[in-house]
Design a protein around this motif. Sequence first.
Motif, PDB file in Angstrom:
ATOM      1  N   PHE A  69     -45.829 104.502 141.488  1.00  0.00           N
ATOM      2  CA  PHE A  69     -45.020 105.720 141.418  1.00  0.00           C
ATOM      3  C   PHE A  69     -43.529 105.439 141.295  1.00  0.00           C
ATOM      4  CE2 PHE A  69     -48.512 107.746 144.212  1.00  0.00           C
ATOM      5  CZ  PHE A  69     -49.319 107.940 143.104  1.00  0.00           C
ATOM      6  N   GLY A  70     -43.136 104.159 141.356  1.00  0.00           N
ATOM      7  CA  GLY A  70     -41.729 103.814 141.234  1.00  0.00           C
ATOM      8  C   GLY A  70     -40.895 104.300 142.419  1.00  0.00           C
ATOM      9  N   THR A  71     -41.438 104.181 143.592  1.00  0.00           N
ATOM     10  CA  THR A  71     -40.741 104.589 144.803  1.00  0.00           C
ATOM     11  C   THR A  71     -40.822 103.453 145.814  1.00  0.00           C
ATOM     12  OG1 THR A  71     -40.535 106.369 146.440  1.00  0.00           O
ATOM     13  CG2 THR A  71     -42.765 105.724 145.827  1.00  0.00           C
ATOM     14  N   SER A  72     -40.369 103.693 147.023  1.00  0.00           N
ATOM     15  CA  SER A  72     -40.402 102.634 148.035  1.00  0.00           C
ATOM     16  C   SER A  72     -41.553 102.864 149.009  1.00  0.00           C
ATOM     17  CB  SER A  72     -39.084 102.599 148.809  1.00  0.00           C
ATOM     18  OG  SER A  72     -38.983 103.743 149.629  1.00  0.00           O
ATOM     19  N   GLN A  97     -49.455 113.034 142.491  1.00  0.00           N
ATOM     20  CA  GLN A  97     -49.091 113.399 143.863  1.00  0.00           C
ATOM     21  C   GLN A  97     -50.337 113.711 144.691  1.00  0.00           C
ATOM     22  OE1 GLN A  97     -46.348 116.683 143.836  1.00  0.00           O
ATOM     23  NE2 GLN A  97     -44.933 115.643 142.463  1.00  0.00           N
ATOM     24  N   GLU A 139     -40.469 105.321 151.699  1.00  0.00           N
ATOM     25  CA  GLU A 139     -40.569 106.727 151.292  1.00  0.00           C
ATOM     26  C   GLU A 139     -42.008 107.220 151.429  1.00  0.00           C
ATOM     27  OE1 GLU A 139     -40.121 110.544 149.839  1.00  0.00           O
ATOM     28  OE2 GLU A 139     -38.559 109.178 150.491  1.00  0.00           O
ATOM     29  N   LEU A 140     -42.953 106.426 150.971  1.00  0.00           N
ATOM     30  CA  LEU A 140     -44.365 106.811 151.077  1.00  0.00           C
ATOM     31  C   LEU A 140     -44.818 106.851 152.531  1.00  0.00           C
ATOM     32  CD1 LEU A 140     -45.851 104.843 148.062  1.00  0.00           C
ATOM     33  CD2 LEU A 140     -45.513 107.310 148.251  1.00  0.00           C
ATOM     34  N   ALA A 159     -46.360 102.521 145.774  1.00  0.00           N
ATOM     35  CA  ALA A 159     -44.917 102.387 145.553  1.00  0.00           C
ATOM     36  C   ALA A 159     -44.650 101.792 144.180  1.00  0.00           C
ATOM     37  CB  ALA A 159     -44.291 101.530 146.658  1.00  0.00           C
ATOM     38  N   ARG A 192     -43.633 110.049 153.967  1.00  0.00           N
ATOM     39  CA  ARG A 192     -44.487 111.140 153.473  1.00  0.00           C
ATOM     40  C   ARG A 192     -45.809 111.168 154.216  1.00  0.00           C
ATOM     41  NH1 ARG A 192     -44.878 110.965 147.089  1.00  0.00           N
ATOM     42  NH2 ARG A 192     -42.674 110.597 146.851  1.00  0.00           N
ATOM     43  N   SER A 203     -47.864 114.577 136.704  1.00  0.00           N
ATOM     44  CA  SER A 203     -47.078 114.323 137.909  1.00  0.00           C
ATOM     45  C   SER A 203     -47.767 114.915 139.142  1.00  0.00           C
ATOM     46  CB  SER A 203     -45.685 114.934 137.730  1.00  0.00           C
ATOM     47  OG  SER A 203     -44.964 114.853 138.932  1.00  0.00           O
TER      48      SER A 203
END
Length: 186
Positions: A122-125, A87, A128-129, A119, A132, A83
Motif C-alpha cells: 500500500f506504500g505506507t508505513s 482498504q 500507520e497500519l 505496508a 489503524r 482503492s
Amino acid sequence: MSAEFDQLVAEFERFQSRLRNVDDRAAGLDGMRAELSTLEATATSPDRGVTVVAGPGGAVLDVRFTEDALRQSPQALSAALMSTLRQAVGEAARRQVGIVEEHMGDDLGLTDQVLEAQAELFGTSVEELRSRMAEENPAAPAPAEDFSEQSFVRRAEEPPPAAPPPAQPGSAGDTFLRKLFDEEDH
C-alpha cells in the motif's frame, strides 16, 4: 509400594491434565473458526460513492455504488473501486490475524508479517497500519490469568518440555502409563 502408587497417581493426573488442555484448545479453535466465519470489514471511498465488504481470506462479500459514483468516468470509478477494495481486504486481513493471535498467541509474529507486506503493497508505513489496526480492534480488558489462552506452538529454538523423572521399573501400571505418555508425545 505407597511411593510407587503415589507416583502412578501423579502421572495419571498429569495425563488427565494434558487431556483437559487438549480439549480446551479444541474449544478455542472452534471459537476462532466461528469468529473467522463471521468476519467482515467494510471500507468506503472518500467521496462515499463506493463501499466494499470483505471477509476472511480477502473474500469480497459485497460491492455497493451510489448514484453519484455511477456518474463518474469509468477510470475514476475503477480507481475508487480498487482503492476501496484494497482498504477492505487489508482491514479484513488485519482483523483475521488479530483473531488468530488472540486464540493462538503471537509466537509466529503473524501481525508483523501481515503489516510489513501491506505496508510495502500500500506504500505506507508499518506504524500507520499498526495504528489503524489499534483503531479497528480496540484492546479488550485483560482477563484473569487463564492458561487456556497460551499458545501451544513452540518456537524452533525452544527446548522441548522436560520429561518426568523416571519411575522405578517393575509394575505393570507404571509400564502402561509410560507407554501412554510416550505415544501422546509422538
